[in-house]
Design a protein around this motif. Structure first.
Motif, PDB file in Angstrom:
ATOM      1  N   ALA A   1     -25.053  68.673  37.799  1.00 61.64           N
ATOM      2  CA  ALA A   1     -24.124  68.022  38.733  1.00 61.64           C
ATOM      3  C   ALA A   1     -22.807  67.687  38.032  1.00 61.64           C
ATOM      4  O   ALA A   1     -21.724  67.829  38.619  1.00 61.64           O
ATOM      5  CB  ALA A   1     -24.758  66.749  39.293  1.00 61.64           C
ATOM      6  N   LEU A   2     -22.893  67.262  36.767  1.00 59.05           N
ATOM      7  CA  LEU A   2     -21.672  66.969  36.009  1.00 59.05           C
ATOM      8  C   LEU A   2     -20.874  68.238  35.733  1.00 59.05           C
ATOM      9  O   LEU A   2     -19.646  68.231  35.792  1.00 59.05           O
ATOM     10  CB  LEU A   2     -22.041  66.278  34.694  1.00 59.05           C
ATOM     11  CG  LEU A   2     -22.656  64.876  34.822  1.00 59.05           C
ATOM     12  CD1 LEU A   2     -23.128  64.374  33.469  1.00 59.05           C
ATOM     13  CD2 LEU A   2     -21.666  63.900  35.440  1.00 59.05           C
ATOM     14  N   VAL A   3     -21.576  69.342  35.450  1.00 56.73           N
ATOM     15  CA  VAL A   3     -20.902  70.620  35.251  1.00 56.73           C
ATOM     16  C   VAL A   3     -20.199  71.057  36.531  1.00 56.73           C
ATOM     17  O   VAL A   3     -19.052  71.515  36.509  1.00 56.73           O
ATOM     18  CB  VAL A   3     -21.908  71.706  34.802  1.00 56.73           C
ATOM     19  CG1 VAL A   3     -21.275  73.102  34.876  1.00 56.73           C
ATOM     20  CG2 VAL A   3     -22.371  71.431  33.384  1.00 56.73           C
ATOM     21  N   ALA A   4     -20.901  70.912  37.660  1.00 52.68           N
ATOM     22  CA  ALA A   4     -20.309  71.300  38.943  1.00 52.68           C
ATOM     23  C   ALA A   4     -19.043  70.497  39.214  1.00 52.68           C
ATOM     24  O   ALA A   4     -18.008  71.043  39.632  1.00 52.68           O
ATOM     25  CB  ALA A   4     -21.328  71.107  40.065  1.00 52.68           C
ATOM     26  N   LEU A   5     -19.120  69.179  38.992  1.00 48.73           N
ATOM     27  CA  LEU A   5     -17.944  68.332  39.197  1.00 48.73           C
ATOM     28  C   LEU A   5     -16.817  68.753  38.265  1.00 48.73           C
ATOM     29  O   LEU A   5     -15.653  68.875  38.684  1.00 48.73           O
ATOM     30  CB  LEU A   5     -18.309  66.869  38.950  1.00 48.73           C
ATOM     31  CG  LEU A   5     -17.151  65.861  39.004  1.00 48.73           C
ATOM     32  CD1 LEU A   5     -16.485  65.872  40.368  1.00 48.73           C
ATOM     33  CD2 LEU A   5     -17.644  64.456  38.648  1.00 48.73           C
ATOM     34  N   PHE A   6     -17.143  69.012  37.001  1.00 53.59           N
ATOM     35  CA  PHE A   6     -16.129  69.398  36.028  1.00 53.59           C
ATOM     36  C   PHE A   6     -15.443  70.701  36.424  1.00 53.59           C
ATOM     37  O   PHE A   6     -14.208  70.797  36.414  1.00 53.59           O
ATOM     38  CB  PHE A   6     -16.757  69.542  34.643  1.00 53.59           C
ATOM     39  CG  PHE A   6     -15.794  70.018  33.588  1.00 53.59           C
ATOM     40  CD1 PHE A   6     -15.019  69.116  32.893  1.00 53.59           C
ATOM     41  CD2 PHE A   6     -15.657  71.368  33.302  1.00 53.59           C
ATOM     42  CE1 PHE A   6     -14.108  69.542  31.921  1.00 53.59           C
ATOM     43  CE2 PHE A   6     -14.760  71.814  32.342  1.00 53.59           C
ATOM     44  CZ  PHE A   6     -13.986  70.899  31.652  1.00 53.59           C
TER      45      PHE A   6
ATOM     46  N   TYR B   1     -16.900  64.768  31.954  1.00 52.05           N
ATOM     47  CA  TYR B   1     -17.021  64.995  30.506  1.00 52.05           C
ATOM     48  C   TYR B   1     -17.586  63.752  29.826  1.00 52.05           C
ATOM     49  O   TYR B   1     -18.464  63.845  28.949  1.00 52.05           O
ATOM     50  CB  TYR B   1     -15.639  65.361  29.962  1.00 52.05           C
ATOM     51  CG  TYR B   1     -15.560  65.741  28.498  1.00 52.05           C
ATOM     52  CD1 TYR B   1     -16.681  65.782  27.678  1.00 52.05           C
ATOM     53  CD2 TYR B   1     -14.327  66.056  27.928  1.00 52.05           C
ATOM     54  CE1 TYR B   1     -16.586  66.135  26.337  1.00 52.05           C
ATOM     55  CE2 TYR B   1     -14.224  66.419  26.582  1.00 52.05           C
ATOM     56  CZ  TYR B   1     -15.364  66.448  25.795  1.00 52.05           C
ATOM     57  OH  TYR B   1     -15.263  66.797  24.481  1.00 52.05           O
ATOM     58  N   ALA B   2     -17.098  62.580  30.229  1.00 47.99           N
ATOM     59  CA  ALA B   2     -17.552  61.337  29.614  1.00 47.99           C
ATOM     60  C   ALA B   2     -19.045  61.111  29.862  1.00 47.99           C
ATOM     61  O   ALA B   2     -19.798  60.769  28.940  1.00 47.99           O
ATOM     62  CB  ALA B   2     -16.740  60.164  30.183  1.00 47.99           C
ATOM     63  N   PHE B   3     -19.489  61.294  31.098  1.00 52.56           N
ATOM     64  CA  PHE B   3     -20.906  61.115  31.402  1.00 52.56           C
ATOM     65  C   PHE B   3     -21.761  62.168  30.705  1.00 52.56           C
ATOM     66  O   PHE B   3     -22.901  61.901  30.317  1.00 52.56           O
ATOM     67  CB  PHE B   3     -21.146  61.152  32.917  1.00 52.56           C
ATOM     68  CG  PHE B   3     -20.953  59.818  33.583  1.00 52.56           C
ATOM     69  CD1 PHE B   3     -21.863  58.793  33.384  1.00 52.56           C
ATOM     70  CD2 PHE B   3     -19.861  59.579  34.405  1.00 52.56           C
ATOM     71  CE1 PHE B   3     -21.688  57.555  33.992  1.00 52.56           C
ATOM     72  CE2 PHE B   3     -19.678  58.350  35.018  1.00 52.56           C
ATOM     73  CZ  PHE B   3     -20.599  57.336  34.812  1.00 52.56           C
TER      74      PHE B   3
END
Length: 314
Positions: free
Chosen positions: A81-86, A173-175
């Motif tokens: 999910a973090l990759v998708a957001l990034f 990136y931070a998460f």
């Protein structure tokens, strides 16, 4: 030359190579904007990289696919999910505020990590961290307002969307960094990269489809070549170079060397697309790089064996 010195030199060169390769993300993406939608570029970039990792695992490392349920849930789903957001947010950042502005916004991530680490991990928010955070934020503001977005999709996305995209990419990136502190010691860097990529490409496809912007097929051989270079460089080569660096030198100096990324990106954007920086914009970019680099050096000096930082999300 001693073996130890040779190993450290190789480590620094790997870190510089990783940062320089990450720096090509913005220029290569900008070159593709006239060929396909910005929202599709991140999807294909991660998909091609994921396929390459699957092939590599099948040929050389079958244990890449042996992961427990917690790994798939935390790293595959959460990290994905973090990759998708990034991927989606960073494309909007590049398209809206140009390569240098997007890279500068991304480098607010260490500031966000420091704040989140205080809230979540109860780490100290020292005066030095606060001062460096202020320097980085001022530098970002100068870079964004003093930069050009020639060749970007600014007419369609707008500078406001670019700034929001840059901040969201930094947040992801931070998460990812915080998650890596738990996941990398348990699963290893390559397996974490693989799980994030698999989850990311699936969630990007679902999110874009729901949004009504389903990924479009690359329309030409030229587009495929650009996407292949983008995946081979910023998804695969940069990550493996960075991981090779942190095996040979401490995390802090490796991260400092990798901060060459926005400088390379800004230089390539100027040479290829005439995306210039005003004197104040250039000062801002140097403030961002200097602030982040100083932070890594000071943090590393305070820790005998600093943990390896995570690389930018796929």
């Amino acid at each position: 030359m001693t073996d130890g010195r040779r190993v450290r030199i190789i480590g620094y060169l790997c870190a510089l190579g990783a940062g320089a390769t990450w720096g090509t993300t913005g220029p290569l993406s900008t070159g593709l904007y006239g060929l396909m939608p910005a929202t599709s570029i991140g999807f294909w970039r991660v998909l091609i990289g994921t396929i390459a990792l699957v092939v590599w695992g099948l040929l050389f490392r079958r244990d890449l696919f042996r992961v427990d349920g917690r790994g798939w849930l935390l790293v595959g789903l959460g990290g994905g999910a973090l990759v998708a957001l990034f991927e989606i947010a960073y494309q909007f950042a590049i398209a809206g505020v140009g390569v240098a502005g997007a890279a500068a916004l991304l480098y607010t991530a260490p500031v966000i990590v420091a704040i989140l680490a205080r809230v979540i991990l109860k780490e100290a928010l020292t005066p030095l961290r606060i001062a460096l955070a202020v320097i980085v934020m001022v530098g970002v503001a100068l870079t964004v307002t003093g930069g050009s977005n020639t060749g970007a999709e600014a007419a369609r996305t707008g500078i406001a969307a670019g700034v929001l995209g840059g901040l969201l990419s930094a947040l992801s990136y931070a998460f990812t960094t915080l998650m890596a502190r738990y996941a990398v010691p348990r699963y290893g860097v390559v397996k974490v990269l693989f799980l994030e990529a698999v989850g990311g490409v699936l969630l990007i496809g679902v999110a874009l489809t729901i949004w009504g912007r389903a990924p479009s097929l690359p329309p030409s051989a030229e587009t495929w070549r650009g996407l292949l270079w983008l995946a081979a460089g910023s998804v695969l080569a940069a990550n493996f170079l960075f991981f090779a660096a942190v095996k040979r030198i401490e995390a802090a100096p490796a991260s400092v060397a990798a901060t060459i990324e926005p400088v390379v990106g800004a230089l390539l954007a100027f040479l290829l697309f005439s995306q210039h920086l005003t004197p104040l914009g250039l000062i801002g970019l140097l403030m961002v790089v200097g602030g982040v680099a100083t932070g890594y050096l000071k943090e590393g000096a305070g820790e005998p064996t600093p943990p390896a930082p995570s690389a930018p999300p796929v």
